[in-house]
Scaffold this motif. Structure first.
Motif, mmCIF file in Angstrom:
data_model
loop_
_atom_site.group_PDB
_atom_site.id
_atom_site.type_symbol
_atom_site.label_atom_id
_atom_site.label_comp_id
_atom_site.label_asym_id
_atom_site.label_seq_id
_atom_site.Cartn_x
_atom_site.Cartn_y
_atom_site.Cartn_z
ATOM 1 N N HIS A 274 0.829 -1.210 0.000
ATOM 2 C CA HIS A 274 0.000 0.000 0.000
ATOM 3 C C HIS A 274 0.866 1.264 0.000
ATOM 4 O O HIS A 274 0.468 2.286 0.562
ATOM 5 N N ALA A 275 2.025 1.170 -0.637
ATOM 6 C CA ALA A 275 2.901 2.346 -0.733
ATOM 7 C C ALA A 275 2.187 3.477 -1.465
ATOM 8 O O ALA A 275 1.455 3.251 -2.438
ATOM 9 N N ASP B 103 3.693 6.469 6.534
ATOM 10 C CA ASP B 103 3.675 5.033 6.827
ATOM 11 C C ASP B 103 2.373 4.631 7.520
ATOM 12 O O ASP B 103 1.762 3.604 7.193
ATOM 13 N N LEU B 104 1.954 5.443 8.483
ATOM 14 C CA LEU B 104 0.736 5.123 9.224
ATOM 15 C C LEU B 104 -0.484 5.152 8.299
ATOM 16 O O LEU B 104 -1.404 4.342 8.440
ATOM 17 N N GLN C 40 -5.413 -1.924 6.712
ATOM 18 C CA GLN C 40 -6.267 -2.511 7.739
ATOM 19 C C GLN C 40 -7.757 -2.280 7.520
ATOM 20 O O GLN C 40 -8.583 -2.993 8.075
ATOM 21 N N LYS C 41 -8.110 -1.264 6.749
ATOM 22 C CA LYS C 41 -9.511 -0.889 6.590
ATOM 23 C C LYS C 41 -10.019 -1.183 5.182
ATOM 24 O O LYS C 41 -9.243 -1.292 4.236
ATOM 25 N N ARG D 63 -8.993 -0.552 16.370
ATOM 26 C CA ARG D 63 -9.257 -1.986 16.232
ATOM 27 C C ARG D 63 -10.742 -2.314 16.408
ATOM 28 O O ARG D 63 -11.483 -1.555 17.026
ATOM 29 N N GLY D 64 -11.145 -3.476 15.884
ATOM 30 C CA GLY D 64 -12.488 -3.976 16.137
ATOM 31 C C GLY D 64 -13.511 -3.631 15.067
ATOM 32 O O GLY D 64 -14.688 -3.969 15.205
ATOM 33 N N TRP D 65 -13.089 -2.986 13.997
ATOM 34 C CA TRP D 65 -13.982 -2.649 12.890
ATOM 35 C C TRP D 65 -13.122 -2.396 11.657
ATOM 36 O O TRP D 65 -11.925 -2.157 11.776
ATOM 37 N N VAL D 66 -13.723 -2.439 10.469
ATOM 38 C CA VAL D 66 -12.908 -2.297 9.259
ATOM 39 C C VAL D 66 -13.476 -1.329 8.224
ATOM 40 O O VAL D 66 -12.745 -0.858 7.360
ATOM 41 N N GLY D 67 -14.757 -1.003 8.286
ATOM 42 C CA GLY D 67 -15.394 -0.301 7.188
ATOM 43 C C GLY D 67 -15.304 1.212 7.230
ATOM 44 O O GLY D 67 -15.544 1.831 8.268
#
Length: 282
Positions: free
Chosen positions: A21-22, A51-52, A59-60, A95-99
């Motif tokens: 994901h660069a 980077d973050l 992650q999402k 954390r705990g969700w993705v959308g």
């Protein structure tokens, strides 16, 4: 041995995510140009934010509604703004969700509410953003592009402040405090400053005569909507911290310092870490 192996796998996953994901140099520069409130970050901070942002995207899951085309520009801009509050904390707070769902403009929220008499009502209203507990963040792309800094408004930072607030189970304006990041800040110290500031702001808004309301709403650094609930006050003040830091510090110095300590950033000055030590990031 198990801990070292886990750290090794974690580092490998991170390196893979950063490669996969660069962010293209031109796209990253265009993103920075569109987010002038990032100017307080020095070169090292901007490199970490880049980077973050890549790790956030890894992650999402981004999606759109009403036929809106999802572009790299859209994804990177939203991810960078979402990553800013946790730059010196951790993506673990998300954390705990993705959308992440992006609408072209405002969208309709329908809710069931119970009034003081116990009568249940179905209500709906237009919104530019919403964060669901354990669910997605929903954003208006039209509003997400309002980033020129003319006021303290930033819908992306606002909704992700709600996600941070939710990380300890309650959306109440009292975000999670972790010893490795926030010592010596504790729940009592937070309440002493934050709850008092919220009460004072509510009293200030209540004291505005109806005939002066429109002018007050235009000129107030903190949107009067923040009186709706402590969680909204936290999210609106987080917007002000990052988007209008100098004005926020001048008008609310104690509250500014509290939020600066919480996020471990000092946006009113050059360098995100001024006076807050080195970040402890994963």
């Amino acid at each position: 041995m198990l801990s070292k192996l886990s750290q090794w796998f974690g580092a490998r996953r991170r390196e893979k995510a950063l490669r996969t994901h660069a962010i293209d140099d031109a796209l990253w520069q265009a993103t920075l140009n569109g987010l002038p409130f990032l100017a307080h970050l020095d070169a090292a901070d901007l490199a970490r934010l880049r980077d973050l942002t890549s790790l956030f995207i890894a992650q999402k899951e981004f999606s759109t509604a009403h036929g809106l085309e999802l572009t790299d520009r859209m994804t990177v801009s939203i991810a960078a703004q979402a990553s800013l509050p946790v730059l010196n904390l951790s993506l673990d707070l998300y954390r705990g969700w993705v959308g992440v769902i992006v609408y072209p403009g405002e969208f309709v929220i329908r809710k069931t509410v119970e009034d003081e008499d116990g009568v249940v009502h179905e209500v709906e209203h237009d919104a530019s953003g919403e964060a669901w507990d354990g669910g997605p963040v929903i954003l208006s792309w039209e509003d997400a592009q309002m980033t020129d800094g003319t006021d303290a408004y930033n819908v992306v930072i606002h909704e992700f402040a709600h996600k941070i607030d939710m990380a300890n189970g309650e959306t109440d304006g009292h975000p999670p405090l972790y010893r490795r990041w926030h010592a010596p800040l504790d729940a009592s110290a937070w309440a002493d400053v934050f709850d008092n500031a919220y009460d004072q702001f509510c009293a200030k808004v209540d004291a505005v005569p109806q005939r002066h309301w429109a002018r007050f709403e235009r000129e107030s650094l903190i949107d009067p909507y923040a009186t709706d609930h402590p969680s909204e006050f936290f999210a609106v003040c987080t917007e002000a911290l990052f988007v209008k830091p100098k004005a926020f510090e001048a008008e609310y110095p104690e509250l500014y310092r509290l939020l600066a300590r919480y996020y471990r950033q000092d946006p009113a000055r050059a360098g995100a870490l001024a006076g807050f030590g080195e970040p402890d990031l994963k």
